[in-house]
Write an enzyme that holds these catalytic residues in place. Structure first.
Site, PDB file in Angstrom:
ATOM      1  N   LYS A   1       0.886  -1.157  -0.213  1.00  0.00           N
ATOM      2  CA  LYS A   1       0.117   0.016   0.152  1.00  0.00           C
ATOM      3  C   LYS A   1       0.878   1.411  -0.051  1.00  0.00           C
ATOM      4  O   LYS A   1       1.352   1.583   0.940  1.00  0.00           O
ATOM      5  CB  LYS A   1      -0.736   0.136   1.312  1.00  0.00           C
ATOM      6  CG  LYS A   1      -2.189   0.556   1.105  1.00  0.00           C
ATOM      7  CD  LYS A   1      -1.986   2.330   0.833  1.00  0.00           C
ATOM      8  CE  LYS A   1      -1.768   3.069   1.948  1.00  0.00           C
ATOM      9  NZ  LYS A   1      -1.741   4.535   1.763  1.00  0.00           N
TER      10      LYS A   1
ATOM     11  N   GLY B   1       6.762   6.051   7.555  1.00  0.00           N
ATOM     12  CA  GLY B   1       6.122   7.325   7.942  1.00  0.00           C
ATOM     13  C   GLY B   1       6.057   7.994   9.095  1.00  0.00           C
ATOM     14  O   GLY B   1       6.922   7.953   9.732  1.00  0.00           O
TER      15      GLY B   1
ATOM     16  N   GLY C   1       2.755   5.795  12.988  1.00  0.00           N
ATOM     17  CA  GLY C   1       3.625   4.450  13.390  1.00  0.00           C
ATOM     18  C   GLY C   1       3.132   4.011  14.709  1.00  0.00           C
ATOM     19  O   GLY C   1       3.321   2.725  14.769  1.00  0.00           O
TER      20      GLY C   1
ATOM     21  N   GLU D   1       9.369   2.530  10.845  1.00  0.00           N
ATOM     22  CA  GLU D   1      10.426   3.728  10.853  1.00  0.00           C
ATOM     23  C   GLU D   1       9.663   4.973  10.448  1.00  0.00           C
ATOM     24  O   GLU D   1       8.943   5.230   9.665  1.00  0.00           O
ATOM     25  CB  GLU D   1      11.190   3.231   9.403  1.00  0.00           C
ATOM     26  CG  GLU D   1      12.059   2.066   9.435  1.00  0.00           C
ATOM     27  CD  GLU D   1      13.233   2.299  10.634  1.00  0.00           C
ATOM     28  OE1 GLU D   1      13.494   3.505  11.038  1.00  0.00           O
ATOM     29  OE2 GLU D   1      13.530   1.277  11.206  1.00  0.00           O
TER      30      GLU D   1
ATOM     31  N   CYS E   1      13.570  11.815   6.176  1.00  0.00           N
ATOM     32  CA  CYS E   1      13.446  11.420   7.750  1.00  0.00           C
ATOM     33  C   CYS E   1      15.004  11.704   8.323  1.00  0.00           C
ATOM     34  O   CYS E   1      14.997  12.039   9.561  1.00  0.00           O
ATOM     35  CB  CYS E   1      13.030  10.150   8.086  1.00  0.00           C
ATOM     36  SG  CYS E   1      13.863   8.728   7.169  1.00  0.00           S
TER      37      CYS E   1
ATOM     38  N   GLU F   1       9.606  17.620  14.296  1.00  0.00           N
ATOM     39  CA  GLU F   1       9.965  17.157  13.039  1.00  0.00           C
ATOM     40  C   GLU F   1       9.243  18.093  11.853  1.00  0.00           C
ATOM     41  O   GLU F   1       7.989  17.949  11.693  1.00  0.00           O
ATOM     42  CB  GLU F   1       9.880  15.794  12.359  1.00  0.00           C
ATOM     43  CG  GLU F   1      10.337  15.441  11.030  1.00  0.00           C
ATOM     44  CD  GLU F   1      10.243  13.937  10.766  1.00  0.00           C
ATOM     45  OE1 GLU F   1      11.097  13.465  10.195  1.00  0.00           O
ATOM     46  OE2 GLU F   1       9.204  13.592  11.230  1.00  0.00           O
TER      47      GLU F   1
END
Length: 477
Positions: free
Chosen positions: A172, A225, A230, A247, A281, A378
């Site tokens: 996906k 993501g 997550g 991750e 990331c 982030e």
């Protein structure tokens, strides 16, 4: 171009709505249309994978590896078409996108070779006439959920080890990577995989996520993501005893000490912070500079940043292009406005006025406290904050002052401080005199603390996640 699902070796048109994809470099251009899937269609893909997994798993490793070799050849042969499509879909500069496709080819070849390598150990027994050994065996049906920022490399570094270990896969992709995913599936459909071995399902995570984690008969799930998503995936998988890998985010620090080679550090920090418009990331988002060279370094960094080319992603001269979507533009612009209010803008590169796209020029901010949101959250865009450290002790302490632990770098010519940093940084990937972003395809990738669920992708470590260890023993007298 319109997306289709690839389920059980057949193409089908999803039935739960559609989304028009526009080029983030030129939003008047329509790139394609996403046909979105329902939860029922996702379950069909999982059922197709379940039907074939024992057939695929019982094939020899060499045969599975040959399929990956063919996938590599098909991708290499069509690399320019894939790179052009991905660049138009999510805005990564074309030169970077070509490099990403090349990495996908390397990953497929690397894992293809695993089909003929040892996958276990002989273990001495304390009993006479007993042969004891371990072997790696497939998990079954693996779901992979991939992001938009690396629409080729990340899917392949999940797909390739999962397949060579003998699993079947339901993939996906993120919404703004789905056109590229559909093109990859078209190529891989020619590789001779048994129908149902690799299944592509196109849809929104908000619609398919609950079905995948709470209903689908999967044996493992690998996700890359956002941290919030997550954590929800991890909790849902743990409740069903499904093996999972997440991750997630990063807030990566580049530490520059007073004895650093300043030109090398400046180039690496600029690349780490602003390539791909900061949408990695592993991007450098905190720059920590020792006080003795702070003013010199900031001046050199500002001079370098002002030379960066912000252009249409398909322009060969582009250092960075737009951010990937209207939503991403809104989020990053919010942080830019926060920086105007709470910090001091050291440098801001203006976005091109002639282009109608989601452009945000690079920005470097100082004058904010280490606990400020700009330092701790982030951003996932071309914005980095710069902090002053009195000495190496404070620099390392500041670098570790985050809930994340993905990547970190130090710039120094002092060997003792280099090794100290490598030992004391709470991050999964630590580097000396190199940018924070990126890691070679044969090396483990992953983070500590809030950046991951403590497994690793890529390299030999990926094989550990996509397999189970079975211990076998036979008394032969």
């Amino acid at each position: 171009m319109e997306t289709r699902n690839w389920i059980g070796g057949e193409w089908s048109t999803p039935s739960a709505g559609e989304v028009v994809v526009r080029n983030p470099s030129a939003i008047t251009e329509t790139v394609g249309k996403l046909r979105l899937s329902s939860g029922a269609e996702l379950l069909q893909a999982v059922e197709a994978a379940r039907r074939v997994w024992r057939i695929w798993g019982k094939m020899t490793g060499a045969a599975r590896g040959e399929c990956l070799h063919r996938m590599a050849q098909l991708l290499e042969r069509n690399s320019e078409e894939v790179a052009q499509l991905a660049s138009r879909e999510m805005g990564k500069p074309i030169a970077e996108m070509r490099g990403e496709v090349a990495r996908g080819v390397q990953l497929l070849r690397y894992y293809a070779a695993e089909g003929v390598r040892a996958n276990g150990d002989v273990i001495p027994s304390t009993q006479p006439n007993v042969m004891q050994y371990s072997k790696r065996v497939p998990l079954g049906v693996v779901a992979i959920v991939t992001p938009w920022n690396f629409p080729v490399a990340i899917p392949i570094w999940k797909l390739a080890p999962a397949l060579v270990c003998g699993n079947t896969v339901v993939w996906k992709p993120a919404e703004f990577g789905s056109l590229t995913a559909a093109k990859l599936a078209e190529l891989f459909s020619e590789a001779g995989l048994p129908p149902g071995t690799l299944n592509l399902i196109i849809g929104k995570g908000s619609v398919l996520g609950r079905t995948l984690t709470e209903e689908a008969a999967i044996d493992a799930l690998s996700f890359t993501g956002s941290t919030a998503t997550g954590l929800m995936i991890g909790a849902a998988c743990a409740a069903r005893n499904i093996k999972y890998q997440t991750e997630m985010g990063g807030k990566n620090a580049a530490v520059v000490l007073k004895d650093a080679n300043v030109p090398i550090a400046v180039n690496a920090v600029l690349s780490g912070a602003f390539r791909s418009a900061g949408q990695k990331c592993t991007a450098t988002s905190r720059i920590i500079v020792e006080d003795a060279i702070y003013d010199e370094f900031v001046q050199e960094l500002a001079t370098g940043a002002l030379q960066l080319q912000v252009r249409n992603a398909l322009d060969e001269r582009a250092y960075l292009g737009p951010v990937a979507s209207e939503e991403q533009f809104r989020i990053v612009t919010g942080y830019v406005e926060m920086a105007k209010t709470d910090g001091r803008t050291v440098v801001a590169v203006e976005a091109p006025e002639a282009e109608q796209g989601y452009y945000i020029g690079p920005r470097i901010i100082d004058g904010v406290d280490p606990g400020h949101a700009l330092v701790q959250e982030e951003v996932f865009g071309p914005l980095a904050v710069i902090l002053r450290a009195a000495n190496v002790d404070e620099a390392i302490e500041l670098a570790n002052r985050t809930v994340f632990g993905l990547s970190a770098s130090i710039f120094t010519t002092n060997l003792a401080n280099s090794f100290r940093f490598l030992e004391e940084m709470d991050a999964g990937m630590v580097r000396v005199n190199q940018e924070t972003a990126g890691v070679e395809y044969q090396a483990p990738f992953g983070g500590m603390k809030g950046s991951s669920s403590h497994t690793r992708e890529q390299g030999q470590s990926a094989l550990d996640f996509y397999s189970a260890v079975k211990t076998c023993s036979i008394q032969y007298r």
